[in-house]
Write an enzyme that holds these catalytic residues in place. Structure first.
Site, short mmCIF file in Angstrom:
data_model
loop_
_atom_site.label_atom_id
_atom_site.label_comp_id
_atom_site.label_asym_id
_atom_site.label_seq_id
_atom_site.Cartn_x
_atom_site.Cartn_y
_atom_site.Cartn_z
N ALA A 65 71.72 44.68 52.31
CA ALA A 65 71.53 45.34 50.96
C ALA A 65 73.16 45.28 50.15
O ALA A 65 74.10 45.17 51.14
CB ALA A 65 71.08 46.68 51.20
N GLY A 69 69.78 44.33 55.83
CA GLY A 69 68.52 43.93 54.88
C GLY A 69 68.24 42.46 54.89
O GLY A 69 67.35 41.92 54.52
N GLU A 99 66.28 42.03 57.73
CA GLU A 99 64.90 42.78 57.53
C GLU A 99 64.02 41.53 56.78
O GLU A 99 62.95 41.53 56.78
CB GLU A 99 64.98 43.84 56.80
N GLU A 111 73.25 48.80 60.32
CA GLU A 111 73.08 49.92 59.31
C GLU A 111 73.62 51.17 59.97
O GLU A 111 74.40 52.01 59.21
CB GLU A 111 71.65 50.28 58.88
C1 3H9 Z 1 71.49 47.51 54.39
O1 3H9 Z 1 71.25 46.32 54.58
C2 3H9 Z 1 70.26 48.65 54.30
C3 3H9 Z 1 69.18 48.05 54.46
O2 3H9 Z 1 68.50 48.30 55.87
C4 3H9 Z 1 67.95 48.37 53.39
C5 3H9 Z 1 68.19 49.54 52.58
C6 3H9 Z 1 67.04 49.68 51.67
N1 3H9 Z 1 77.14 44.74 49.93
O3 3H9 Z 1 83.58 41.50 55.04
P1 3H9 Z 1 84.09 40.43 54.06
C7 3H9 Z 1 81.69 42.15 50.17
S1 3H9 Z 1 72.96 48.10 54.91
C8 3H9 Z 1 78.18 44.58 49.08
O4 3H9 Z 1 85.56 40.56 53.54
P2 3H9 Z 1 83.84 38.37 56.00
C9 3H9 Z 1 83.00 42.97 50.89
O5 3H9 Z 1 83.46 44.09 50.31
C10 3H9 Z 1 74.08 46.65 54.74
N2 3H9 Z 1 79.30 43.79 49.11
O6 3H9 Z 1 83.89 38.85 54.35
C11 3H9 Z 1 84.17 41.79 50.30
O7 3H9 Z 1 84.37 42.32 48.87
P3 3H9 Z 1 86.14 41.94 48.43
C12 3H9 Z 1 74.05 46.17 55.97
C13 3H9 Z 1 79.50 43.29 50.65
O8 3H9 Z 1 83.62 36.87 55.72
C14 3H9 Z 1 83.35 40.56 50.27
O9 3H9 Z 1 81.90 40.78 50.29
N3 3H9 Z 1 74.87 45.05 56.07
C15 3H9 Z 1 78.64 43.49 51.40
O10 3H9 Z 1 84.97 38.75 56.71
C16 3H9 Z 1 83.45 39.54 51.49
O11 3H9 Z 1 83.44 40.71 52.71
C17 3H9 Z 1 76.12 44.92 56.47
O12 3H9 Z 1 76.58 46.13 56.95
C18 3H9 Z 1 77.40 44.20 51.30
N4 3H9 Z 1 76.42 44.23 52.17
O13 3H9 Z 1 82.45 39.07 56.50
C19 3H9 Z 1 76.96 43.74 56.63
N5 3H9 Z 1 78.94 42.89 52.41
O14 3H9 Z 1 86.06 40.39 48.48
C20 3H9 Z 1 78.14 44.19 55.97
C21 3H9 Z 1 80.50 42.32 52.06
O15 3H9 Z 1 85.99 42.10 47.03
N6 3H9 Z 1 79.12 43.00 55.75
N7 3H9 Z 1 80.62 42.43 50.81
O16 3H9 Z 1 86.68 42.62 49.20
C22 3H9 Z 1 79.82 42.36 56.67
O17 3H9 Z 1 79.85 42.74 57.82
C23 3H9 Z 1 80.72 41.29 56.47
O18 3H9 Z 1 81.02 41.25 55.07
C24 3H9 Z 1 80.23 39.79 56.67
C25 3H9 Z 1 81.32 38.80 56.10
C26 3H9 Z 1 80.33 39.85 58.11
C27 3H9 Z 1 78.95 39.68 55.98
#
Ligand code: 3H9
Length: 700
Positions: A63, A102, A105, A125
């Site tokens: 999400a 998400g 999901e 999450e």
């Molecule tokens: C969820 O899904 C809830 C659901 O169950 C449904 C609810 C209804 N959103 O980490 P990076 C940005 S909860 C917004 O440096 P990498 C991040 O801030 C979510 N922004 O890259 C960064 O911005 P900036 C569950 C996001 O290659 C840029 O993207 N999902 C999100 O080292 C690059 O990120 C997670 O918890 C996001 N979801 O790693 C996954 N994700 O460049 C969270 C990233 O401005 N994400 N950004 O600083 C991660 O674990 C890592 O970002 C990922 C990439 C592994 C994907």
């Protein structure tokens, strides 16, 4: 069509492509795009199957966390998933990169899933204090069984695609081009007349669950999940998946995520997610700064710290030379490194070959000349200015031009050290935390003259060696230890004033710290601090009114755990047992000094220990020692064990309300004076304006 998702047809297969950099998070535009694509392709009679995939570096990473807590916009994710699940033709999710939260999901709402072998899937999450709120808690148990699903969701760790295939999350691995492979898979489904396979309809056989499964699981995670409400909510959802219809389970899941989303814990963990990324950004150092190559490292000093630092380089595949003054110390240091690696091997976390490979990257030496070709040298010698200056003069005379000279000092003035060299721009502080091979934090101390490319290189190096680097300015104790002095200083005063060591430790443990400061002192050895204080009175000034109680205990032979007596007494099991003798010593000494003793409340212990540290943190912001409040929070969570579900001391202060924090700080300043409660104009201004540290930028 929206830009965030487009669709096309390739023969009988419709392809929906999400394109929303950087990580294809499920923003309103992406949800809208997928929904529109599914509706259009489902309605097209020429389309017999649909593939959902993503452009860029990853499948949907979850999400859009930036939308959380804001008024909802666009179609809810639930609606998108229902459209997918009830489509009349098979939908195949094609995964590369990371399908998380998400994102996974959404893939679970598809009827089939394929992935490239390098992909990772997961429901992280819980790490944001949430639960999978888009059907994950109901679909995953149906797909892989409740036992495995519970573990996957409560751990929140990503699973490599081959393992996901074994678990049954992914149906097939695709080598080569994902789009072509997924289309071929969809065509095969069409050819075979494969049905739309809705995960929601898969029955769960509850009779196969071990007896007391959920109760035992709860017990098993209780200590680890102290303070986090999400795991319990997740367990309740999986219980519902087992014994309730799908829609009822979805209702319970929705209730859970709504409650968790509003919780302080989740807000704190979401803040931490962005804070971890924010600290990597240094306002005056451009992202494009050319980095200095680090192909060879060296560490000066083979003590506990030096050894741990050397292991970091070897773990990252960087050859490292460890230099010591004498053969015996060198042998001992290298021996401890080998023992550490062998212990990890014995626990099954490293193979014998890997240990040998890492050990092969570490070379011992007694000669400074062997540092001549190092790209970076980290000095971890005795914490004394004259010793350090001597080392840096020698490094300056030995190292090649452009080599980075780093000091692991935790208190000393880096500028003074840099000034003895002819190249202060190459000097930087790399303050590792003990044990250096384990602790994630690296305080990166920027001297007045440190070159920008040296700073940028060390920030990148932190990432390479698996650390989180945070920039600090030069001052006594830098960001973390400067605040720690206030925290432990108050604990010491509170002891004088009537609280017992056990009372203080249990209140701070109850707050969420991994251990109270007095038990921590016993573990580290009270004699260590006592020696430092007596040898370097300028570095560790003592409040004459409240001398350090640990020093009184050391005088009586109580050095902590190692002498089976410190603030506590210890049996062979090393369990800390409150000791009336310590209380007697403190009470007697307090009487001699005329310190009045009284009952001290848990609230006062928390306020004084943490607010004193927060007040100091505010002063660090004023002075530019810390770049942002989030830098302080990351340091305290990763270096000092501050509970992440409270978001770090500065975030915690905002949740309390700065008006309240400021009022308490003023009260204690009046009682104890400026020595430990120096005025912070930033704290005062923010409090008076009804703002928090989150708004600090507008006030400096
Ligand atoms: C969820 O899904 C809830 C659901 O169950 C449904 C609810 C209804 N959103 O980490 P990076 C940005 S909860 C917004 O440096 P990498 C991040 O801030 C979510 N922004 O890259 C960064 O911005 P900036 C569950 C996001 O290659 C840029 O993207 N999902 C999100 O080292 C690059 O990120 C997670 O918890 C996001 N979801 O790693 C996954 N994700 O460049 C969270 C990233 O401005 N994400 N950004 O600083 C991660 O674990 C890592 O970002 C990922 C990439 C592994 C994907």
């Amino acid at each position: 069509m929206t830009q965030a998702a487009t669709w096309e047809t390739q023969g009988p297969v419709g392809v929906i492509t999400v394109d929303s950099p950087p990580v294809n998070a499920l923003s309103a535009a992406v949800r809208q795009g997928i929904l529109a694509g599914v509706m259009a392709l489902d309605a097209d009679p020429a389309v017999k199957a649909i593939v959902l995939l993503c452009n860029g570096r990853t499948f949907i990473a979850g999400a859009d966390i930036t939308e959380f807590g804001k008024p909802p916009k666009g179609p809810p994710l639930r609606e998108v998933h229902e459209a997918m699940e009830y489509a009349s033709k098979p939908i195949v999710a094609a995964i590369h990169g990371t399908a998380l939260g998400g994102g996974l999901e959404t893939a679970l709402a598809a009827h089939y899933r394929v992935a490239v072998p390098s992909a990772m899937v997961g429901l992280p999450e819980v790490k944001l204090g949430l639960l999978p709120g888009a059907g994950g808690t109901q679909r995953l148990p149906r797909l892989i069984g409740p036992e495995r699903a519970l573990k996957v969701i409560v751990d929140g760790d990503p699973i490599p695609a081959p393992q996901a295939k074994e678990l049954g999350i992914v149906d097939a691995l695709v080598d080569g081009d994902l789009k072509q492979g997924a289309i071929a898979y969809a065509e095969m489904l069409v050819k075979d007349g494969a049905p739309v396979r809705r995960v929601r309809d898969v029955p769960i056989d509850a009779s196969r669950l071990p007896e007391n499964f959920f109760a035992d699981f709860r017990k098993g995670i209780a200590r680890k999940t102290r303070g986090f409400p999400a795991p319990e909510r997740i367990i309740q959802c999986i219980e519902a998946a087992v014994d309730k219809p799908f829609e009822e389970g979805m209702r319970i899941e929705r209730e859970g995520i709504t409650e968790l989303m509003a919780s302080t814990e989740s807000k704190a963990l979401r803040y931490m997610f962005f804070a971890e990324r924010e600290v990597a950004k240094i306002p005056d150092v451009p992202k494009e700064t050319t980095l200095r190559p680090i192909a060879k490292a060296a560490v000066l000093g083979a003590g506990t710290m030096g050894g741990g630092i050397a292991m970091n380089f070897a773990n990252a595949g960087i050859p490292v030379t460890v230099v010591e003054a004498g053969q015996e110390a060198l042998d001992r240091g290298l021996g401890i490194i080998e023992k550490n690696y062998r212990n990890t091997q014995a626990k099954g976390r490293l193979t014998a070959e890997e240990v040998d490979r890492r050990l092969g990257l570490i070379t011992g030496s007694l000669r400074y000349e062997d540092l001549a070709d190092a790209d970076i040298v980290v000095e971890a010698v005795f914490e004394n200015m004259d010793v350090k200056k001597d080392v840096f003069r020698k490094l300056d005379a030995t190292l090649k031009p452009g080599a980075i000279m780093a000091s692991n000092t935790s208190y000393l003035d880096l500028n003074e050290i840099a000034a003895v060299t002819g190249r202060p721009g190459d000097v930087i502080g790399l303050h590792f935390f003990s044990p250096a091979n384990v602790m994630r934090l690296l305080e990166i101390v920027r001297g007045a003259e440190t070159a920008k490319d040296v700073l940028a290189t060390c920030m990148a190096l932190a990432k390479t060696i698996g650390k989180i680097g945070v920039v600090a300015g030069v001052c006594h104790g830098f960001i973390g230890n400067r605040m720690l002095a206030r925290y432990s200083g108050e604990a010491n005063k509170i002891l004088w004033e009537g609280a017992t060591p056990h009372q203080i430790d249990s209140v701070l443990y109850g707050f969420g710290m991994p251990m109270g400061p007095l038990q921590m002192g016993d573990l580290a050895g009270l004699d260590v601090g006592a020696r430092a204080r007596s040898e370097f009175p300028d570095l560790f000034p003592i409040d004459p009114k409240y001398p350090v109680i640990a020093d009184l205990l050391v005088e009586r032979g109580r050095h902590g755990q190692k002498t089976k007596a410190g603030f506590y007494k210890y049996g062979d099991d090393r369990k800390a047992v409150p000791d009336p003798e310590v209380e007697r010593i403190i009470a007697e000494e307090a009487a001699k000094r005329g310190i009045e003793r009284r009952e001290i409340s848990a609230e006062e212990i928390i306020e004084r220990c943490f607010y004193a540290a927060i007040n100091e943190g505010a002063r660090e912001l004023e002075e530019g020692i810390a770049l942002r409040p989030c830098d302080i929070d990351i340091i305290w969570i990763n270096g000092y064990g501050f509970p992440s579900y409270r978001g770090g001391p500065m975030f915690y202060a905002d949740t309390v309300g700065l008006d309240k924090v400021h009022a308490a700080v003023e009260k204690y300043r009046q009682r104890y004076g400026d020595r430990s409660w120096k005025h912070s104009w930033l704290l005062e201004k923010l409090a008076r304006a009804g703002k928090g540290f989150a708004d600090w930028k507008d006030f400096v």
